[in-house]
Design a protein around this motif. Structure first.
Motif, PDB file in Angstrom:
ATOM      1  N   PRO A 125      -7.491 -32.695 -36.397  1.00 46.29           N
ATOM      2  CA  PRO A 125      -6.040 -32.578 -36.423  1.00 46.29           C
ATOM      3  C   PRO A 125      -5.464 -31.832 -35.221  1.00 46.29           C
ATOM      4  CG  PRO A 125      -6.988 -30.904 -37.846  1.00 46.29           C
ATOM      5  CD  PRO A 125      -8.138 -31.739 -37.340  1.00 46.29           C
ATOM      6  N   TYR A 126      -6.327 -31.206 -34.419  1.00 48.37           N
ATOM      7  CA  TYR A 126      -5.856 -30.428 -33.280  1.00 48.37           C
ATOM      8  C   TYR A 126      -5.427 -31.333 -32.119  1.00 48.37           C
ATOM      9  CZ  TYR A 126      -8.127 -26.561 -35.728  1.00 48.37           C
ATOM     10  OH  TYR A 126      -8.504 -25.636 -36.669  1.00 48.37           O
ATOM     11  N   GLY A 127      -6.182 -32.415 -31.908  1.00 45.17           N
ATOM     12  CA  GLY A 127      -5.893 -33.343 -30.823  1.00 45.17           C
ATOM     13  C   GLY A 127      -7.024 -34.346 -30.718  1.00 45.17           C
ATOM     14  N   THR A 128      -6.783 -35.438 -30.021  1.00 41.95           N
ATOM     15  CA  THR A 128      -7.824 -36.452 -29.858  1.00 41.95           C
ATOM     16  C   THR A 128      -9.040 -35.845 -29.172  1.00 41.95           C
ATOM     17  OG1 THR A 128      -6.118 -38.156 -29.636  1.00 41.95           O
ATOM     18  CG2 THR A 128      -8.333 -38.725 -28.929  1.00 41.95           C
ATOM     19  N   SER A 129     -10.221 -36.155 -29.693  1.00 46.86           N
ATOM     20  CA  SER A 129     -11.443 -35.598 -29.119  1.00 46.86           C
ATOM     21  C   SER A 129     -12.543 -36.644 -29.148  1.00 46.86           C
ATOM     22  CB  SER A 129     -11.883 -34.338 -29.872  1.00 46.86           C
ATOM     23  OG  SER A 129     -12.048 -34.603 -31.253  1.00 46.86           O
ATOM     24  N   TRP A 130     -13.418 -36.580 -28.146  1.00 50.09           N
ATOM     25  CA  TRP A 130     -14.462 -37.582 -28.015  1.00 50.09           C
ATOM     26  C   TRP A 130     -15.798 -36.901 -27.759  1.00 50.09           C
ATOM     27  CZ3 TRP A 130     -16.375 -41.986 -29.076  1.00 50.09           C
ATOM     28  CH2 TRP A 130     -17.361 -42.585 -28.294  1.00 50.09           C
ATOM     29  N   PRO A 131     -16.784 -37.094 -28.635  1.00 48.47           N
ATOM     30  CA  PRO A 131     -18.139 -36.597 -28.374  1.00 48.47           C
ATOM     31  C   PRO A 131     -18.864 -37.587 -27.464  1.00 48.47           C
ATOM     32  CG  PRO A 131     -18.049 -37.571 -30.559  1.00 48.47           C
ATOM     33  CD  PRO A 131     -16.680 -37.706 -29.975  1.00 48.47           C
ATOM     34  N   ALA A 132     -18.900 -37.304 -26.176  1.00 49.75           N
ATOM     35  CA  ALA A 132     -19.325 -38.278 -25.175  1.00 49.75           C
ATOM     36  C   ALA A 132     -20.834 -38.459 -25.091  1.00 49.75           C
ATOM     37  CB  ALA A 132     -18.784 -37.876 -23.801  1.00 49.75           C
ATOM     38  N   ARG A 180     -15.761 -26.427 -21.828  1.00 50.07           N
ATOM     39  CA  ARG A 180     -16.663 -25.589 -21.055  1.00 50.07           C
ATOM     40  C   ARG A 180     -16.926 -24.334 -21.876  1.00 50.07           C
ATOM     41  NH1 ARG A 180     -17.269 -29.723 -18.845  1.00 50.07           N
ATOM     42  NH2 ARG A 180     -17.011 -30.244 -16.623  1.00 50.07           N
ATOM     43  N   TYR A 181     -17.987 -24.384 -22.686  1.00 46.41           N
ATOM     44  CA  TYR A 181     -18.322 -23.256 -23.560  1.00 46.41           C
ATOM     45  C   TYR A 181     -17.154 -22.907 -24.485  1.00 46.41           C
ATOM     46  CZ  TYR A 181     -21.844 -22.955 -19.914  1.00 46.41           C
ATOM     47  OH  TYR A 181     -22.826 -23.272 -19.002  1.00 46.41           O
ATOM     48  N   GLY A 182     -16.507 -23.922 -25.021  1.00 48.01           N
ATOM     49  CA  GLY A 182     -15.395 -23.706 -25.939  1.00 48.01           C
ATOM     50  C   GLY A 182     -14.091 -23.353 -25.279  1.00 48.01           C
ATOM     51  N   ALA A 183     -13.979 -23.581 -23.969  1.00 48.45           N
ATOM     52  CA  ALA A 183     -12.766 -23.261 -23.221  1.00 48.45           C
ATOM     53  C   ALA A 183     -12.469 -24.399 -22.251  1.00 48.45           C
ATOM     54  CB  ALA A 183     -12.949 -21.948 -22.469  1.00 48.45           C
ATOM     55  N   PRO A 184     -11.254 -24.439 -21.685  1.00 45.41           N
ATOM     56  CA  PRO A 184     -10.930 -25.506 -20.741  1.00 45.41           C
ATOM     57  C   PRO A 184     -11.751 -25.393 -19.460  1.00 45.41           C
ATOM     58  CG  PRO A 184      -8.949 -24.349 -21.482  1.00 45.41           C
ATOM     59  CD  PRO A 184     -10.114 -23.542 -21.942  1.00 45.41           C
ATOM     60  N   ALA A 185     -11.888 -26.500 -18.759  1.00 46.22           N
ATOM     61  CA  ALA A 185     -12.543 -26.497 -17.461  1.00 46.22           C
ATOM     62  C   ALA A 185     -11.768 -25.625 -16.477  1.00 46.22           C
ATOM     63  CB  ALA A 185     -12.639 -27.924 -16.926  1.00 46.22           C
ATOM     64  N   ALA A 186     -12.497 -24.984 -15.580  1.00 47.33           N
ATOM     65  CA  ALA A 186     -11.882 -24.086 -14.599  1.00 47.33           C
ATOM     66  C   ALA A 186     -10.843 -24.810 -13.749  1.00 47.33           C
ATOM     67  CB  ALA A 186     -12.959 -23.474 -13.703  1.00 47.33           C
ATOM     68  N   GLN A 187     -11.084 -26.085 -13.485  1.00 45.26           N
ATOM     69  CA  GLN A 187     -10.151 -26.832 -12.643  1.00 45.26           C
ATOM     70  C   GLN A 187      -8.769 -26.921 -13.292  1.00 45.26           C
ATOM     71  OE1 GLN A 187     -13.274 -27.601 -13.316  1.00 45.26           O
ATOM     72  NE2 GLN A 187     -14.334 -28.469 -11.537  1.00 45.26           N
ATOM     73  N   LEU A 188      -8.737 -27.216 -14.597  1.00 46.94           N
ATOM     74  CA  LEU A 188      -7.447 -27.275 -15.283  1.00 46.94           C
ATOM     75  C   LEU A 188      -6.841 -25.887 -15.416  1.00 46.94           C
ATOM     76  CD1 LEU A 188      -5.336 -29.003 -16.778  1.00 46.94           C
ATOM     77  CD2 LEU A 188      -6.594 -28.535 -18.884  1.00 46.94           C
ATOM     78  N   LYS A 189      -7.669 -24.908 -15.727  1.00 46.50           N
ATOM     79  CA  LYS A 189      -7.150 -23.542 -15.896  1.00 46.50           C
ATOM     80  C   LYS A 189      -6.555 -23.019 -14.591  1.00 46.50           C
ATOM     81  CE  LYS A 189      -6.645 -19.873 -18.538  1.00 46.50           C
ATOM     82  NZ  LYS A 189      -6.169 -18.858 -17.593  1.00 46.50           N
ATOM     83  N   GLN A 190      -7.157 -23.367 -13.456  1.00 48.57           N
ATOM     84  CA  GLN A 190      -6.616 -22.913 -12.178  1.00 48.57           C
ATOM     85  C   GLN A 190      -5.209 -23.462 -11.972  1.00 48.57           C
ATOM     86  OE1 GLN A 190      -5.916 -24.666  -9.179  1.00 48.57           O
ATOM     87  NE2 GLN A 190      -5.434 -22.801  -8.034  1.00 48.57           N
ATOM     88  N   GLU A 213     -12.509 -28.136 -30.823  1.00 48.90           N
ATOM     89  CA  GLU A 213     -11.360 -27.456 -31.423  1.00 48.90           C
ATOM     90  C   GLU A 213     -11.085 -26.120 -30.742  1.00 48.90           C
ATOM     91  OE1 GLU A 213     -12.186 -27.296 -35.583  1.00 48.90           O
ATOM     92  OE2 GLU A 213     -12.034 -29.468 -35.851  1.00 48.90           O
ATOM     93  N   ALA A 214     -12.155 -25.392 -30.393  1.00 46.15           N
ATOM     94  CA  ALA A 214     -11.984 -24.105 -29.725  1.00 46.15           C
ATOM     95  C   ALA A 214     -11.296 -24.278 -28.377  1.00 46.15           C
ATOM     96  CB  ALA A 214     -13.336 -23.411 -29.539  1.00 46.15           C
ATOM     97  N   THR A 215     -11.599 -25.363 -27.686  1.00 42.78           N
ATOM     98  CA  THR A 215     -10.982 -25.605 -26.384  1.00 42.78           C
ATOM     99  C   THR A 215      -9.487 -25.853 -26.529  1.00 42.78           C
ATOM    100  OG1 THR A 215     -13.038 -26.490 -25.475  1.00 42.78           O
ATOM    101  CG2 THR A 215     -11.009 -27.122 -24.366  1.00 42.78           C
ATOM    102  N   ILE A 216      -9.095 -26.645 -27.517  1.00 41.94           N
ATOM    103  CA  ILE A 216      -7.667 -26.872 -27.738  1.00 41.94           C
ATOM    104  C   ILE A 216      -6.975 -25.580 -28.156  1.00 41.94           C
ATOM    105  CG2 ILE A 216      -5.991 -28.079 -29.195  1.00 41.94           C
ATOM    106  CD1 ILE A 216      -7.865 -30.470 -29.207  1.00 41.94           C
ATOM    107  N   LEU A 217      -7.612 -24.806 -29.024  1.00 42.57           N
ATOM    108  CA  LEU A 217      -7.023 -23.522 -29.422  1.00 42.57           C
ATOM    109  C   LEU A 217      -6.885 -22.582 -28.228  1.00 42.57           C
ATOM    110  CD1 LEU A 217      -8.894 -22.971 -32.807  1.00 42.57           C
ATOM    111  CD2 LEU A 217      -6.464 -23.473 -32.504  1.00 42.57           C
ATOM    112  N   SER A 218      -7.862 -22.613 -27.323  1.00 47.18           N
ATOM    113  CA  SER A 218      -7.775 -21.793 -26.118  1.00 47.18           C
ATOM    114  C   SER A 218      -6.581 -22.200 -25.257  1.00 47.18           C
ATOM    115  CB  SER A 218      -9.077 -21.913 -25.315  1.00 47.18           C
ATOM    116  OG  SER A 218      -9.030 -21.149 -24.133  1.00 47.18           O
TER     117      SER A 218
END
Length: 211
Positions: free
Chosen positions: A163-170, A86-96, A129-134
């Motif tokens: 290398p950060y984690g599995t990622s999928w361009p859906a 979500r704009y380079g960050a985790p979804a609000a649902q997971l962050k909550q 990558e930015a989302t995983i780093l976040s």
């Protein structure tokens, strides 16, 4: 006793859900006891209903996949978290859900456990990558031991080389991960178990010594 792994995720249209199942399967194949948990949906029903793929996935998983709880976090010896970007960050649902864990963090019950992350976005450069780093910023505060994929297996290269984690361009509309990416996610689950097996005895010894 097998190590205990918690795979927690948020998925709107299903691609992250599919990755989470693959991480679970990998951890299970490595001998771990695994809980697969989704976080609660926060979007209003009308928003979910506005996207047929979102509505379908929500309907298919609402009664089938339990909602993550703080008890699950306390139970586990290792964590895998999955989210769409979500704009380079985790979804609000997971962050909550993560934000609700402050009591466990304060008691030191999240520290010294291995953690890994996986993501999906519409585009390959859509903030994966930015989302995983976040997410990693959270894990630094928890005192967790971050377990990236690294370039530790040929499947990482075959699955896109993140290398950060599995990622999928859906893409858009969203598509499901292909078999190579799913195998990378299974490898990530197996790798997490290996670190949980190494760290869990040391954590138990530290707890006994402190007592």
């Amino acid at each position: 006793m097998p190590v205990r792994i918690l795979v927690t995720y948020y998925s709107s249209t299903g691609s992250v859900h599919r990755l989470a199942e693959a991480v679970r399967d990998g951890a299970d194949s490595a001998g771990a006891e695994v809980r697969l948990r989704r976080v609660a949906e926060l979007a209003p029903p009308e928003a979910v209903a506005s996207n047929p793929a979102w509505a379908q996935h929500h309907s298919e998983t609402e009664d089938r996949i339990p909602v993550a709880s703080l008890d699950d976090l306390e139970w586990a010896d290792g964590y895998a978290f999955g989210t769409p970007t979500r704009y380079g960050a985790p979804a609000a649902q997971l962050k909550q859900f993560i934000d609700s864990a402050s009591s466990l963090w304060h008691e030191g019950k999240l520290a010294d456990k291995p953690v890994t992350a996986f993501v999906s976005s519409a585009e390959q450069h859509g903030g994966q990558e930015a989302t995983i780093l976040s997410l990693n910023n959270v894990f630094y505060h928890w005192g967790s031991v971050i377990v990236p994929l690294g370039y530790t297996d040929d499947v990482v290269y075959a699955a896109g080389g993140n290398p950060y984690g599995t990622s999928w361009p859906a893409g858009f509309p969203s598509t499901m991960p292909d078999e190579t990416v799913l195998e990378c996610a299974r490898y990530q689950g197996r790798r997490l178990v290996r670190f949980a097996e190494l760290l869990s005895p040391a954590r138990d010894e530290s707890t006994v010594a402190a007592a």
